[in-house]
Motif scaffolding. Structure first.
Motif, PDB file in Angstrom:
ATOM      1  N   GLN A   1      23.737 -30.868  -5.180  1.00 27.95           N
ATOM      2  CA  GLN A   1      22.976 -29.748  -4.625  1.00 27.95           C
ATOM      3  C   GLN A   1      22.384 -29.940  -3.091  1.00 27.95           C
ATOM      4  OE1 GLN A   1      21.001 -28.497  -8.180  1.00 27.95           O
ATOM      5  NE2 GLN A   1      22.194 -26.407  -7.946  1.00 27.95           N
ATOM      6  N   LEU A   2      21.876 -31.131  -3.259  1.00 29.88           N
ATOM      7  CA  LEU A   2      21.142 -31.801  -2.037  1.00 29.88           C
ATOM      8  C   LEU A   2      22.222 -32.256  -0.820  1.00 29.88           C
ATOM      9  CD1 LEU A   2      18.351 -33.756  -3.589  1.00 29.88           C
ATOM     10  CD2 LEU A   2      18.021 -31.718  -2.456  1.00 29.88           C
ATOM     11  N   SER A   3      23.260 -32.740  -1.345  1.00 30.22           N
ATOM     12  CA  SER A   3      24.089 -33.136  -0.013  1.00 30.22           C
ATOM     13  C   SER A   3      24.614 -32.192   0.685  1.00 30.22           C
ATOM     14  CB  SER A   3      24.998 -34.331  -0.702  1.00 30.22           C
ATOM     15  OG  SER A   3      25.725 -33.748  -1.702  1.00 30.22           O
ATOM     16  N   SER A   4      25.141 -30.868  -0.206  1.00 25.72           N
ATOM     17  CA  SER A   4      25.728 -30.049   0.574  1.00 25.72           C
ATOM     18  C   SER A   4      25.379 -28.665   0.318  1.00 25.72           C
ATOM     19  CB  SER A   4      27.461 -30.129   0.106  1.00 25.72           C
ATOM     20  OG  SER A   4      27.736 -28.958  -0.116  1.00 25.72           O
ATOM     21  N   SER A   5      25.411 -27.591   1.075  1.00 22.54           N
ATOM     22  CA  SER A   5      24.783 -26.475   0.661  1.00 22.54           C
ATOM     23  C   SER A   5      25.903 -25.256   1.135  1.00 22.54           C
ATOM     24  CB  SER A   5      23.538 -26.115   1.604  1.00 22.54           C
ATOM     25  OG  SER A   5      23.757 -25.999   2.756  1.00 22.54           O
ATOM     26  N   SER A   6      25.622 -24.121   0.620  1.00 26.36           N
ATOM     27  CA  SER A   6      26.691 -23.126   0.788  1.00 26.36           C
ATOM     28  C   SER A   6      26.746 -22.602   2.452  1.00 26.36           C
ATOM     29  CB  SER A   6      26.271 -21.952  -0.145  1.00 26.36           C
ATOM     30  OG  SER A   6      27.075 -20.822  -0.248  1.00 26.36           O
ATOM     31  N   SER A   7      25.446 -22.725   2.877  1.00 29.16           N
ATOM     32  CA  SER A   7      25.379 -22.410   4.263  1.00 29.16           C
ATOM     33  C   SER A   7      26.135 -23.474   5.220  1.00 29.16           C
ATOM     34  CB  SER A   7      23.739 -22.536   4.550  1.00 29.16           C
ATOM     35  OG  SER A   7      23.160 -21.325   3.806  1.00 29.16           O
ATOM     36  N   SER A   8      26.382 -24.697   4.813  1.00 34.39           N
ATOM     37  CA  SER A   8      26.723 -25.827   5.459  1.00 34.39           C
ATOM     38  C   SER A   8      28.209 -25.485   5.562  1.00 34.39           C
ATOM     39  CB  SER A   8      26.250 -27.266   5.237  1.00 34.39           C
ATOM     40  OG  SER A   8      26.691 -27.389   4.068  1.00 34.39           O
ATOM     41  N   ILE A   9      28.752 -25.225   4.352  1.00 36.35           N
ATOM     42  CA  ILE A   9      30.341 -24.957   4.099  1.00 36.35           C
ATOM     43  C   ILE A   9      30.551 -23.709   4.746  1.00 36.35           C
ATOM     44  CG2 ILE A   9      31.757 -24.200   2.287  1.00 36.35           C
ATOM     45  CD1 ILE A   9      29.924 -25.656   0.367  1.00 36.35           C
ATOM     46  N   ASP A  10      29.723 -22.847   5.151  1.00 39.81           N
ATOM     47  CA  ASP A  10      29.876 -21.589   5.958  1.00 39.81           C
ATOM     48  C   ASP A  10      29.524 -21.936   7.488  1.00 39.81           C
ATOM     49  OD1 ASP A  10      30.689 -20.190   3.779  1.00 39.81           O
ATOM     50  OD2 ASP A  10      28.993 -19.029   3.424  1.00 39.81           O
ATOM     51  N   GLY A  11      29.469 -23.088   7.693  1.00 38.76           N
ATOM     52  CA  GLY A  11      29.385 -23.298   9.227  1.00 38.76           C
ATOM     53  C   GLY A  11      27.979 -23.443   9.996  1.00 38.76           C
ATOM     54  N   VAL A  12      27.131 -23.305   8.884  1.00 35.08           N
ATOM     55  CA  VAL A  12      25.602 -23.452   9.392  1.00 35.08           C
ATOM     56  C   VAL A  12      25.171 -24.822   9.814  1.00 35.08           C
ATOM     57  CG1 VAL A  12      23.148 -22.621   9.212  1.00 35.08           C
ATOM     58  CG2 VAL A  12      25.058 -21.095   8.253  1.00 35.08           C
ATOM     59  N   ALA A  13      24.866 -25.080  10.988  1.00 31.15           N
ATOM     60  CA  ALA A  13      24.493 -26.530  11.186  1.00 31.15           C
ATOM     61  C   ALA A  13      23.160 -26.801  10.559  1.00 31.15           C
ATOM     62  CB  ALA A  13      24.160 -26.674  12.677  1.00 31.15           C
ATOM     63  N   PRO A  14      22.952 -28.136  10.046  1.00 26.90           N
ATOM     64  CA  PRO A  14      21.960 -28.463   9.226  1.00 26.90           C
ATOM     65  C   PRO A  14      20.529 -28.199   9.983  1.00 26.90           C
ATOM     66  CG  PRO A  14      23.422 -30.169   9.195  1.00 26.90           C
ATOM     67  CD  PRO A  14      24.232 -29.249  10.114  1.00 26.90           C
ATOM     68  N   ASP A  15      20.445 -28.310  11.015  1.00 28.79           N
ATOM     69  CA  ASP A  15      19.331 -28.413  11.876  1.00 28.79           C
ATOM     70  C   ASP A  15      18.818 -26.809  11.760  1.00 28.79           C
ATOM     71  OD1 ASP A  15      21.282 -27.748  13.923  1.00 28.79           O
ATOM     72  OD2 ASP A  15      19.273 -27.242  15.172  1.00 28.79           O
ATOM     73  N   LEU A  16      19.729 -25.826  12.082  1.00 27.82           N
ATOM     74  CA  LEU A  16      19.565 -24.426  11.981  1.00 27.82           C
ATOM     75  C   LEU A  16      19.113 -24.078  10.699  1.00 27.82           C
ATOM     76  CD1 LEU A  16      19.710 -21.876  13.361  1.00 27.82           C
ATOM     77  CD2 LEU A  16      22.275 -21.420  12.997  1.00 27.82           C
ATOM     78  N   GLU A  17      19.923 -24.554   9.752  1.00 27.49           N
ATOM     79  CA  GLU A  17      19.729 -24.080   8.290  1.00 27.49           C
ATOM     80  C   GLU A  17      18.293 -24.526   8.042  1.00 27.49           C
ATOM     81  OE1 GLU A  17      22.308 -25.939   5.624  1.00 27.49           O
ATOM     82  OE2 GLU A  17      21.011 -24.930   3.739  1.00 27.49           O
ATOM     83  N   ALA A  18      17.694 -25.726   8.662  1.00 27.67           N
ATOM     84  CA  ALA A  18      16.575 -26.176   8.233  1.00 27.67           C
ATOM     85  C   ALA A  18      15.391 -25.220   8.993  1.00 27.67           C
ATOM     86  CB  ALA A  18      16.249 -27.650   8.522  1.00 27.67           C
ATOM     87  N   SER A  19      15.819 -25.012  10.088  1.00 23.23           N
ATOM     88  CA  SER A  19      14.910 -23.857  10.904  1.00 23.23           C
ATOM     89  C   SER A  19      14.687 -22.615  10.354  1.00 23.23           C
ATOM     90  CB  SER A  19      15.392 -23.550  12.389  1.00 23.23           C
ATOM     91  OG  SER A  19      15.365 -24.741  12.908  1.00 23.23           O
ATOM     92  N   ILE A  20      15.753 -22.155   9.766  1.00 30.90           N
ATOM     93  CA  ILE A  20      15.748 -20.582   9.089  1.00 30.90           C
ATOM     94  C   ILE A  20      15.045 -20.803   7.720  1.00 30.90           C
ATOM     95  CG2 ILE A  20      17.324 -18.884   8.230  1.00 30.90           C
ATOM     96  CD1 ILE A  20      19.552 -19.856  10.110  1.00 30.90           C
ATOM     97  N   ARG A  21      15.299 -22.027   6.973  1.00 30.02           N
ATOM     98  CA  ARG A  21      14.610 -21.767   5.614  1.00 30.02           C
ATOM     99  C   ARG A  21      13.148 -22.141   6.011  1.00 30.02           C
ATOM    100  NH1 ARG A  21      17.890 -25.962   2.978  1.00 30.02           N
ATOM    101  NH2 ARG A  21      16.550 -27.477   4.151  1.00 30.02           N
ATOM    102  N   PHE A  22      12.624 -22.874   6.721  1.00 28.15           N
ATOM    103  CA  PHE A  22      11.372 -22.946   7.160  1.00 28.15           C
ATOM    104  C   PHE A  22      10.609 -21.810   7.430  1.00 28.15           C
ATOM    105  CE2 PHE A  22       8.394 -24.459  10.613  1.00 28.15           C
ATOM    106  CZ  PHE A  22       7.327 -24.926   9.797  1.00 28.15           C
ATOM    107  N   ALA A  23      11.512 -20.984   8.510  1.00 26.83           N
ATOM    108  CA  ALA A  23      10.806 -19.596   8.714  1.00 26.83           C
ATOM    109  C   ALA A  23      10.716 -18.879   7.491  1.00 26.83           C
ATOM    110  CB  ALA A  23      11.609 -18.996   9.998  1.00 26.83           C
ATOM    111  N   GLY A  24      11.804 -18.766   6.732  1.00 30.54           N
ATOM    112  CA  GLY A  24      11.867 -17.896   5.511  1.00 30.54           C
ATOM    113  C   GLY A  24      10.629 -18.118   4.550  1.00 30.54           C
ATOM    114  N   ALA A  25      10.498 -19.570   4.509  1.00 32.52           N
ATOM    115  CA  ALA A  25       9.144 -19.944   3.613  1.00 32.52           C
ATOM    116  C   ALA A  25       7.830 -19.484   4.193  1.00 32.52           C
ATOM    117  CB  ALA A  25       9.290 -21.358   3.369  1.00 32.52           C
ATOM    118  N   GLN A  26       7.770 -19.665   5.303  1.00 33.10           N
ATOM    119  CA  GLN A  26       6.441 -19.216   6.048  1.00 33.10           C
ATOM    120  C   GLN A  26       6.482 -17.441   6.055  1.00 33.10           C
ATOM    121  OE1 GLN A  26       5.071 -21.114   9.657  1.00 33.10           O
ATOM    122  NE2 GLN A  26       7.266 -21.535   9.965  1.00 33.10           N
ATOM    123  N   LEU A  27       7.370 -16.920   5.960  1.00 31.95           N
ATOM    124  CA  LEU A  27       7.609 -15.669   5.951  1.00 31.95           C
ATOM    125  C   LEU A  27       7.105 -15.174   4.589  1.00 31.95           C
ATOM    126  CD1 LEU A  27       8.497 -12.478   7.090  1.00 31.95           C
ATOM    127  CD2 LEU A  27      10.913 -13.215   6.264  1.00 31.95           C
TER     128      LEU A  27
END
Lengths: 303, 557
Positions: A20-46
């Motif tokens: 679960q840590l080495s791969s995510s559904s988003s990365s499989i769908d072509g979301v770059a890891p840094d973008l995923e991290a950014s979005i998750r970070f923003a979502g958590a702050q939201l």
């Protein structure tokens, strides 16, 4: 058989598996890891901001952020190209509050999210980059964050649908144990429970919720508490006992080291994120994520 | 080992499995709570019970009671607690965006104790009774040791399989307990906070709850154990009151009326339906149970103690001499096997004629007799309601009801039913020209008491619970003129933030809707709802106070 207390797992969390840590559904769908991290970070702050506006206790907000974070983990988790971060954030918060002693109504939740997601009125830097210096600007017009009745009805359905999706994705594992209370107990045990130190410990624990390393998904509460105490004690110059005291709390040196580095890096990560998204907004809905991926692709091809 | 746990024993999170991993073997039961199916898990060929979660009313999204029960069950792991194996999801078929259906997956249990006791060919021997009692007490020791109140202890919620294993089921009313767990020799201890008294099915409700003690303890579950213990000897519930007041009277007839010696502090309790004078009777436990030996009566007396502080706790009961004097408890594997009693197996008994269940002697449960009211003020509203709820008071307890139906559909079902339901079921049976099994014995049983008021899912949303709770609080206020924020905040209450008129409308439309949706209503709930609607504005003005109370509760956790 495990003793009842352990079996009840009231002090431990479900952790992510290596897969679960080495791969995510988003990365499989072509979301770059840094973008995923950014979005998750923003979502958590939201989620954190919404929880504050809803006057929920940090206990609930933190649990909601952990649930939110769990949702995106692993190839079986949610994908940012299928589910909008804003919806998952709202549903996680709504559901966690519902399970707690401080439930909140769908309308309150949706009103708050309407404000936080308003490009004109939101106080959040990743939604409304222009409003970082609100001193000389007039207050935003109420129309810019007003939730119409029609929108409310539609979004309420979305809220409930995503709530079900979260439950399904997590196999109804809504149980989240936080390290905060454990940390206070440890501070007392160590005989160093000053307000200043406790405060700094909580700051690290709350910041850790936003960690791109998913610290709450990889470590149990006792380890998080010990690492926060270790780090905070150094920062506020409180001397702890000389021996390897963390062993007493079932944390080994390796775990402690990893967590301390992870917690220490949060500040730098947050600063970098703010710079990275200085002029743009973090995509919080599926369409914007798609657009951002497309934009990156064009840049790459053009570049 | 639960599926929620990895090989190292740590729990992990993962999605639900698909319903396609199960092969449906047939429907086991159906009722207001939902549908239960027997199925085979393809991965290991185990037989399971699948309980569908109904999503009737979506005012609050996923039913909060189901959510709570699932959360609790996932934390529990004990041989004598019914295990929630996993959650299964059935995706909507075909075109359109049909909502997926969720199922709870339980191991299949052949019987429940209530159904088993109704079977005339089943006569439990003392070693068997001891065996079941030990398992029940072990399960409760685990629950209470982990600070969980079950709050719906009764024979129908005790499932038994053909290996002789007993498991406690139905956590729809369970909640975390905010006090230290019971200690050896100290009974249930003392509670420091208030909980709602609208719990536990009446026949198993302890005297302190009937007298409206709000700071109750784990001892309330132990009273239920006493009732179940007696029921195993008598073959039927031992305290089958037809109203709360009658229930209290039956109790005091059996074990004596309360005095400051046998129930210290009872005079300061609000009382049962306003009644606080029960005369003076000595009680006659050993006379009523004269077939029992002295150690059995001793244990029964310890469990049915009026003083909740002195009532024996589970860990002490396990060490009671009853279990170490001959005849010694049987081992689960030695117990005789009985045939399953759910409707699937009825085919095997075809041609075997059995008596039809007579209508309950006392008429329908609840509304017809006006028996539901424990709280003053509810009656008038309920009368008003009466004309508007056809076939009213059939209520269902959640999981226990579901699973109970698995094991003994006819018996327990009827006992829980009101007249209208009985008639319907009888017609069904006659149409199929199928006889009930010979074991089916209904004679002499009074109507089933209304289950506790907080109806878990299948019946509704948290909003509905909300109303009950509020109503209950208001009644309480009238009774003792106090209003505390820190009452049982386990039942959700919205804070007032962001509420405005629309929410009120929502609530009202929810009221309208639920009237149609729920085939059966507990009248007290209906009354409570109306009360709530009438006083919606008042509630709002109080909200900040509530929230503060709730906050305290949340922090304390």
């Amino acid at each position: 058989m495990a003793p009842p207390a352990a079996a009840l797992s009231s002090l431990s969390n479900a952790l992510a598996t290596v897969e679960q840590l080495s791969s995510s559904s988003s990365s499989i769908d072509g979301v770059a890891p840094d973008l995923e991290a950014s979005i998750r970070f923003a979502g958590a702050q939201l989620t954190q901001a919404a929880g504050i506006l809803l006057r929920l206790s940090q206990d609930i907000i933190a649990q909601a952020i952990v649930t939110f974070t769990r949702f995106w983990a692993g190839p079986e988790g949610g994908s940012l190209r299928i589910y909008s971060v804003k919806d998952v954030s709202a549903a996680a918060l709504y559901m966690t509050a519902k399970l707690s002693f401080e439930p909140t109504s769908p309308r309150s939740v949706l009103n708050v999210y309407a404000l936080l997601l308003s490009k004109e009125a939101s106080p959040l830097w990743f939604v409304n980059p222009r409003r970082q210096d609100p001193t000389d600007k007039p207050a935003p017009a109420p129309e810019t964050y007003y939730l119409s009745e029609g929108d409310y009805q539609t979004q309420r359905q979305v809220l409930f649908r995503i709530e079900s999706v979260i439950l399904r994705t997590l196999g109804f594992n809504t149980h989240v144990v936080l390290p905060h209370t454990v940390a206070l107990t440890y501070l007392q045990t160590l005989g160093v429970s000053t307000p200043a130190l406790a405060n700094r410990v909580f700051e690290h624990l709350n910041a850790g919720l936003l960690s791109p390393q998913l610290l709450y998904l990889t470590h149990q509460p006792n380890a998080l508490a010990v690492a926060a105490i270790y780090l905070a004690a150094r920062e506020v110059n409180v001397k702890l006992v000389d021996s390897e005291w963390w062993e007493v709390f079932d944390v080994d040196r390796e775990q402690l080291g990893f967590l301390v580095v992870g917690m220490k890096s949060m500040e730098g990560f947050a600063r970098a994120e703010k710079v990275k998204w200085e002029t743009r907004t973090v995509p919080l809905v599926v369409e914007d994520v798609d657009a951002e991926i497309e934009r990156r692709r064009m840049m790459e091809e053009g570049g | 080992m639960s599926l929620e746990r990895a090989s190292n024993g740590h729990s992990r999170f993962h999605g639900c499995c698909s319903i396609r991993e199960f092969e449906f073997l047939g429907k086991l039961g159906e009722g207001t709570f939902g549908e239960v199916y027997r199925a085979k898990a393809k991965k290991d060929n185990s037989i399971v019970a699948l309980k569908k979660i109904l999503m009737h009313n979506e005012k609050d999204g996923f039913p909060i009671t189901a959510l709570r029960e699932i959360k609790l069950l996932k934390l529990l792991s004990h041989p004598n607690i019914l295990q929630l194996k996993e959650m299964a999801v059935e995706r909507g078929k075909g075109e359109g965006r049909k909502k997926p259906t969720m199922y709870m997956v339980f191991p299949y249990m052949e019987h429940d104790l209530s159904g088993l006791l109704e079977n005339p060919i089943v006569h439990l021997t003392e070693p068997q009774i001891k065996c079941y009692m030990l398992q029940l007490l072990e399960g409760l020791r685990y629950l209470h040791g982990n600070c969980i109140l079950h709050r719906d202890m009764k024979a129908a919620n005790l499932l038994i399989n053909n290996q002789g294993i007993l498991q406690i089921a139905d956590f729809g009313l369970a909640r975390p307990y905010d006090e230290p767990p019971p200690q050896r020799g100290k009974g249930g201890g003392e509670a420091k906070r208030d909980y709602t008294t609208l719990v536990v099915t009446r026949w198993y409700r302890p005297p302190e709850l009937l007298l409206q003690l709000r700071r109750y303890t784990t001892a309330i579950d132990m009273w239920g154990v006493g009732c179940v213990f007696g029921e195993m000897f008598k073959g039927k519930p031992i305290l089958a009151g037809n109203s709360d007041l009658n229930q209290a009277q039956l109790i005091f007839n059996l074990v004596g009326t309360p005095t400051e010696e046998n129930m210290p502090g009872w005079t300061s309790l609000p009382g049962c339906e306003g009644v606080k004078n029960f005369g003076q009777k000595p009680g006659n436990l050993s006379g009523v149970f004269n077939e029992l030996n002295s150690t059995a009566v001793s244990l029964l007396g310890e469990l049915l103690r009026l003083d909740w502080r002195k009532r024996i706790n589970a860990m002490d009961a396990l060490r009671h001499p009853y279990f170490s004097t001959p005849p010694l408890p049987a081992r689960p594997g030695e117990l005789p096997r009985f045939d399953d009693s759910h409707e699937l197996d009825r085919k095997r008994f075809r041609g075997q004629r059995a008596a039809m269940p007579p209508a309950p002697a006392g008429g329908s449960v609840g509304i017809a007799n006006g028996e539901w009211s424990t709280n003053s003020g509810a009656t008038a509203l309920a009368d008003y309601r009466q004309s508007r709820i056809p076939g009213a008071a059939r209520t269902a307890s959640s999981l226990g009801h579901a699973i109970r139906e698995i094991s003994s559909r006819q018996g327990s079902e009827n006992r829980f039913s009101n007249e209208a339901h009985l008639v319907r079921e009888r017609q069904e049976l006659e149409e199929r020209n199928e006889s009930l099994k010979s074991r089916h014995r209904e004679s002499g049983l009074p109507p089933k008491p209304p289950p506790p008021i907080h109806q878990p899912w299948g019946l509704g949303s948290s909003g509905r619970l909300d109303y009950d709770e509020r109503h209950e609080r208001s009644s309480q206020t009238r009774l003792d003129n106090r209003w505390e924020g820190n009452i049982d905040s386990y039942v959700p209450k919205y804070n007032s933030m962001g509420d405005h008129s629309r929410d009120k409308e929502d609530e009202q439309s929810h009221l309208r809707m639920s009237r149609y949706e729920r085939k059966a209503e507990n009248p007290r709930q209906m009354a409570g709802r109306d009360y709530h609607r009438d006083h919606a504005s008042r509630r709002r003005s109080r909200s900040p106070h509530h929230q503060e109370g709730n906050r305290t509760a949340a922090y304390r956790r």
